[in-house]
Write a protein that holds these residues in place. Structure first.
Motif, PDB file in Angstrom:
ATOM      1  N   ARG A  22       0.586  -1.768  -0.269  1.00  0.00           N
ATOM      2  CA  ARG A  22       0.380  -0.214  -0.297  1.00  0.00           C
ATOM      3  C   ARG A  22       0.791   1.241   0.015  1.00  0.00           C
ATOM      4  O   ARG A  22       0.370   2.085  -1.046  1.00  0.00           O
ATOM      5  N   ASP A  23       2.408   1.325   0.775  1.00  0.00           N
ATOM      6  CA  ASP A  23       3.184   2.101   0.276  1.00  0.00           C
ATOM      7  C   ASP A  23       3.342   2.485  -0.827  1.00  0.00           C
ATOM      8  O   ASP A  23       4.248   4.040  -1.139  1.00  0.00           O
ATOM      9  N   CYS A  24       3.090   1.878  -1.496  1.00  0.00           N
ATOM     10  CA  CYS A  24       3.727   2.126  -3.040  1.00  0.00           C
ATOM     11  C   CYS A  24       2.225   2.637  -4.500  1.00  0.00           C
ATOM     12  O   CYS A  24       2.348   3.702  -5.116  1.00  0.00           O
ATOM     13  N   ILE A  25       0.994   2.647  -3.412  1.00  0.00           N
ATOM     14  CA  ILE A  25      -0.352   3.360  -4.343  1.00  0.00           C
ATOM     15  C   ILE A  25      -0.388   4.426  -4.664  1.00  0.00           C
ATOM     16  O   ILE A  25      -0.322   4.528  -6.178  1.00  0.00           O
ATOM     17  N   ILE A  26      -0.010   5.453  -3.326  1.00  0.00           N
ATOM     18  CA  ILE A  26      -0.225   6.647  -4.186  1.00  0.00           C
ATOM     19  C   ILE A  26       0.681   7.087  -5.229  1.00  0.00           C
ATOM     20  O   ILE A  26       0.583   7.902  -6.186  1.00  0.00           O
ATOM     21  N   SER A  27       1.801   6.768  -4.400  1.00  0.00           N
ATOM     22  CA  SER A  27       3.245   7.383  -5.787  1.00  0.00           C
ATOM     23  C   SER A  27       2.638   6.542  -7.190  1.00  0.00           C
ATOM     24  O   SER A  27       3.243   7.568  -8.275  1.00  0.00           O
ATOM     25  N   LEU A  28       2.463   5.899  -6.635  1.00  0.00           N
ATOM     26  CA  LEU A  28       2.651   5.296  -8.803  1.00  0.00           C
ATOM     27  C   LEU A  28       1.009   5.255  -9.179  1.00  0.00           C
ATOM     28  O   LEU A  28       1.252   5.798 -11.036  1.00  0.00           O
ATOM     29  N   PHE A  29       0.476   5.766  -8.230  1.00  0.00           N
ATOM     30  CA  PHE A  29      -1.137   6.156  -9.383  1.00  0.00           C
ATOM     31  C   PHE A  29      -1.134   7.456  -9.562  1.00  0.00           C
ATOM     32  O   PHE A  29      -1.629   7.806 -10.760  1.00  0.00           O
ATOM     33  N   LEU A  30      -0.190   8.030  -8.943  1.00  0.00           N
ATOM     34  CA  LEU A  30      -0.079   9.914  -9.655  1.00  0.00           C
ATOM     35  C   LEU A  30       1.254   9.769 -10.742  1.00  0.00           C
ATOM     36  O   LEU A  30       0.838  10.097 -11.386  1.00  0.00           O
ATOM     37  N   GLU A  31       1.962   9.414 -10.787  1.00  0.00           N
ATOM     38  CA  GLU A  31       2.842   8.730 -11.770  1.00  0.00           C
ATOM     39  C   GLU A  31       1.950   8.060 -13.649  1.00  0.00           C
ATOM     40  O   GLU A  31       2.456   8.660 -14.405  1.00  0.00           O
ATOM     41  N   MET A  32       1.131   7.042 -13.421  1.00  0.00           N
ATOM     42  CA  MET A  32       0.234   6.685 -14.222  1.00  0.00           C
ATOM     43  C   MET A  32      -0.847   7.665 -14.224  1.00  0.00           C
ATOM     44  O   MET A  32      -1.104   7.996 -15.855  1.00  0.00           O
ATOM     45  N   VAL A  33      -1.215   8.509 -13.576  1.00  0.00           N
ATOM     46  CA  VAL A  33      -1.866  10.510 -13.630  1.00  0.00           C
ATOM     47  C   VAL A  33      -1.421  10.338 -15.076  1.00  0.00           C
ATOM     48  O   VAL A  33      -1.618  11.537 -16.307  1.00  0.00           O
ATOM     49  N   GLN A  34       0.514  11.339 -14.597  1.00  0.00           N
ATOM     50  CA  GLN A  34       0.819  11.548 -15.432  1.00  0.00           C
ATOM     51  C   GLN A  34       1.146  11.562 -16.676  1.00  0.00           C
ATOM     52  O   GLN A  34       0.883  11.847 -17.781  1.00  0.00           O
ATOM     53  N   LYS A  35       1.494   9.873 -16.899  1.00  0.00           N
ATOM     54  CA  LYS A  35       1.291   9.950 -18.044  1.00  0.00           C
ATOM     55  C   LYS A  35       0.690   9.252 -18.780  1.00  0.00           C
ATOM     56  O   LYS A  35       0.746   9.491 -20.501  1.00  0.00           O
ATOM     57  N   GLU A  36      -0.878   9.281 -18.268  1.00  0.00           N
ATOM     58  CA  GLU A  36      -1.960   8.880 -19.363  1.00  0.00           C
ATOM     59  C   GLU A  36      -2.590  10.183 -19.700  1.00  0.00           C
ATOM     60  O   GLU A  36      -2.979   9.948 -20.582  1.00  0.00           O
ATOM     61  N   ALA A  37      -2.756  11.544 -19.409  1.00  0.00           N
ATOM     62  CA  ALA A  37      -2.511  12.821 -19.148  1.00  0.00           C
ATOM     63  C   ALA A  37      -1.970  13.066 -20.707  1.00  0.00           C
ATOM     64  O   ALA A  37      -1.995  13.967 -21.335  1.00  0.00           O
ATOM     65  N   GLU A  38      -0.402  12.683 -20.720  1.00  0.00           N
ATOM     66  CA  GLU A  38       0.611  13.271 -21.958  1.00  0.00           C
ATOM     67  C   GLU A  38       0.533  12.341 -22.801  1.00  0.00           C
ATOM     68  O   GLU A  38       0.231  13.175 -24.021  1.00  0.00           O
ATOM     69  N   TYR A  39      -0.757  11.021 -22.658  1.00  0.00           N
ATOM     70  CA  TYR A  39      -0.900  10.357 -23.642  1.00  0.00           C
ATOM     71  C   TYR A  39      -2.081  10.848 -24.346  1.00  0.00           C
ATOM     72  O   TYR A  39      -2.057  10.755 -25.334  1.00  0.00           O
ATOM     73  N   PHE A  40      -2.978  11.331 -23.126  1.00  0.00           N
ATOM     74  CA  PHE A  40      -4.173  11.687 -24.563  1.00  0.00           C
ATOM     75  C   PHE A  40      -4.074  13.700 -24.508  1.00  0.00           C
ATOM     76  O   PHE A  40      -4.923  13.651 -24.384  1.00  0.00           O
ATOM     77  N   LYS A  41      -3.297  13.482 -23.884  1.00  0.00           N
ATOM     78  CA  LYS A  41      -3.007  15.717 -24.341  1.00  0.00           C
ATOM     79  C   LYS A  41      -3.981  15.825 -23.221  1.00  0.00           C
ATOM     80  O   LYS A  41      -4.666  17.096 -24.317  1.00  0.00           O
ATOM     81  N   LEU A  42      -4.529  15.900 -22.333  1.00  0.00           N
ATOM     82  CA  LEU A  42      -5.253  16.827 -21.524  1.00  0.00           C
ATOM     83  C   LEU A  42      -3.869  17.045 -20.077  1.00  0.00           C
ATOM     84  O   LEU A  42      -3.147  16.285 -19.921  1.00  0.00           O
ATOM     85  N   PRO A  43      -4.481  17.614 -19.892  1.00  0.00           N
ATOM     86  CA  PRO A  43      -3.790  18.565 -18.798  1.00  0.00           C
ATOM     87  C   PRO A  43      -4.670  17.507 -17.707  1.00  0.00           C
ATOM     88  O   PRO A  43      -5.125  16.591 -17.768  1.00  0.00           O
ATOM     89  N   THR A  44      -2.944  17.224 -16.203  1.00  0.00           N
ATOM     90  CA  THR A  44      -3.069  16.789 -15.241  1.00  0.00           C
ATOM     91  C   THR A  44      -4.290  17.013 -14.159  1.00  0.00           C
ATOM     92  O   THR A  44      -3.418  17.841 -13.296  1.00  0.00           O
ATOM     93  N   PRO A  45      -4.815  16.135 -13.633  1.00  0.00           N
ATOM     94  CA  PRO A  45      -5.740  16.896 -13.060  1.00  0.00           C
ATOM     95  C   PRO A  45      -5.077  16.142 -11.267  1.00  0.00           C
ATOM     96  O   PRO A  45      -4.860  15.283 -11.378  1.00  0.00           O
ATOM     97  N   PRO A  46      -5.063  17.086 -10.628  1.00  0.00           N
ATOM     98  CA  PRO A  46      -4.305  17.702  -9.335  1.00  0.00           C
ATOM     99  C   PRO A  46      -5.775  16.095  -8.293  1.00  0.00           C
ATOM    100  O   PRO A  46      -7.264  16.609  -8.611  1.00  0.00           O
ATOM    101  N   PRO A  47      -5.723  14.367  -7.967  1.00  0.00           N
ATOM    102  CA  PRO A  47      -6.506  14.190  -7.316  1.00  0.00           C
ATOM    103  C   PRO A  47      -6.834  15.042  -5.906  1.00  0.00           C
ATOM    104  O   PRO A  47      -5.931  15.260  -5.136  1.00  0.00           O
ATOM    105  N   PRO A  48      -8.143  14.667  -5.853  1.00  0.00           N
ATOM    106  CA  PRO A  48      -8.461  14.813  -4.608  1.00  0.00           C
ATOM    107  C   PRO A  48      -7.959  14.000  -3.106  1.00  0.00           C
ATOM    108  O   PRO A  48      -7.994  12.838  -3.607  1.00  0.00           O
ATOM    109  N   GLU A  49      -8.193  14.900  -2.202  1.00  0.00           N
ATOM    110  CA  GLU A  49      -7.232  13.848  -0.798  1.00  0.00           C
ATOM    111  C   GLU A  49      -9.097  12.386  -0.760  1.00  0.00           C
ATOM    112  O   GLU A  49      -8.200  11.525  -0.256  1.00  0.00           O
TER     113      GLU A  49
END
Length: 307
Positions: free
Chosen positions: A185-212
């Motif tokens: 579980r210690d990896c979940i958030i950092s991995l998710f944030l990395e995936m969000v950034q790369k998916e945003a780059e792939y789809f050419k969309l702004p990187t949305p900040p995830p709510p708490e």
């Protein structure tokens, strides 16, 4: 970089960061020994198999065989090859997957789904390191490394007589147990944030900040689909779709307290900001809207490295 490439890179980083897997790769990857990968669906068995092949330095191809996808009636010819005239419709000779792996790696994915009748023939190939095509008696030597993967416990299948004992011991020279996402579980958030950034780059969309609130949901979710499910979740988040198909049930959150989950979120956000700003505490304090003194206190309390 393609979408597939960046997905594989994320999963590879997640796996190699695991100290047990890192140690096992360091001691076995370059040796010509067979390896058995064990883990639930979505834990990255395919990615790790490719990584082992890359580290091995073998000159041949990485030949992946999905044992669950081959029709039983065609499995023998596809694995071992066939000579023309061996059966009706065999109009030309062709090599099978085993021959194609000469000088490379044969990856037998989901070997726990292979029929017992085929397991006996595979064992002979693994023992002799060679193959006879259907319709031929000529033995063709094959220099290959074998990596097999399974979702279910092969030991239990052996006890239930659904997997051959001799094949199990032949494959089980080295076995690597891949961790589930809920065990890391210690990896979940950092991995998710990395995936969000790369998916945003792939789809050419702004990187949305995830709510708490979402980050907390990620931490208490059970992740039956592991890294593959997390990647799909990141993709849906970037596209503005509903993220988790169902809210976490009460028992899912019992493993970790709210306080520890919030601390994990806080730690990950500070670490991500530090990396973005080359560990400049002033810049991080401004970005996170807190004082330097408070930030230093949280860094010490959460045991965050500044290097």
């Amino acid at each position: 970089m393609s979408a597939f490439d960046h997905m594989e890179n994320e999963t590879e980083s997640y796996l190699i960061d695991d100290p047990e897997i890192k140690s096992m790769l360091g001691s076995t990857a370059t040796f010509n020994i067979d390896i058995l990968l064990l883990g639930e669906t979505g834990t990255g068995k395919d990615t790790l198999a490719q990584r082992i092949h890359h580290l091995s330095g073998r000159r041949g191809n990485f030949v992946a065989v999905n044992c669950a996808a081959i029709p039983e009636s065609l499995a023998e010819s596809q694995l071992f090859g066939v000579n023309s005239g061996a059966y009706t419709g065999a109009i030309q000779s062709r090599a099978g997957f085993v021959e194609a792996a000469h000088l490379g790696t044969l990856y037998l994915d989901e070997i726990d789904s292979m029929p017992l009748s085929l397991q006996a023939k595979l064992l002979r190939v693994l023992e002799s390191r060679g193959v006879e095509r259907l319709g031929s008696t000529r033995f063709i030597p094959v220099d290959m490394r074998v990596i097999a993967s399974a979702q279910h416990s092969l030991h239990e299948m052996v006890e239930q007589s659904t997997f051959r004992r001799d094949l199990y011991f032949r494959l089980n020279v080295v076995n690597i147990q891949l961790p589930t996402l809920r065990d890391r579980r210690d990896c979940i958030i950092s991995l998710f944030l990395e995936m969000v950034q790369k998916e945003a780059e792939y789809f050419k969309l702004p990187t949305p900040p995830p709510p708490e609130s979402l980050l907390h949901q990620l931490l208490v979710h059970t992740w039956p689909g592991n890294v593959r499910e997390l990647r799909s979740t990141a993709k849906r988040f970037v596209l503005g779709l509903p993220v988790l198909s169902s809210p976490p049930s009460a028992h899912q959150g019992k493993k970790t307290s709210l306080k520890s989950n919030l601390q994990q979120i806080e730690k990950t956000l500070i670490e991500e900001s530090l990396r973005r700003h080359d560990y400049c505490v002033n810049a991080v304090a401004i970005e996170l809207g807190t004082s330097k003194r408070t930030l230093y206190h949280r860094i010490k309390h959460l045991e965050i490295s500044l290097t």
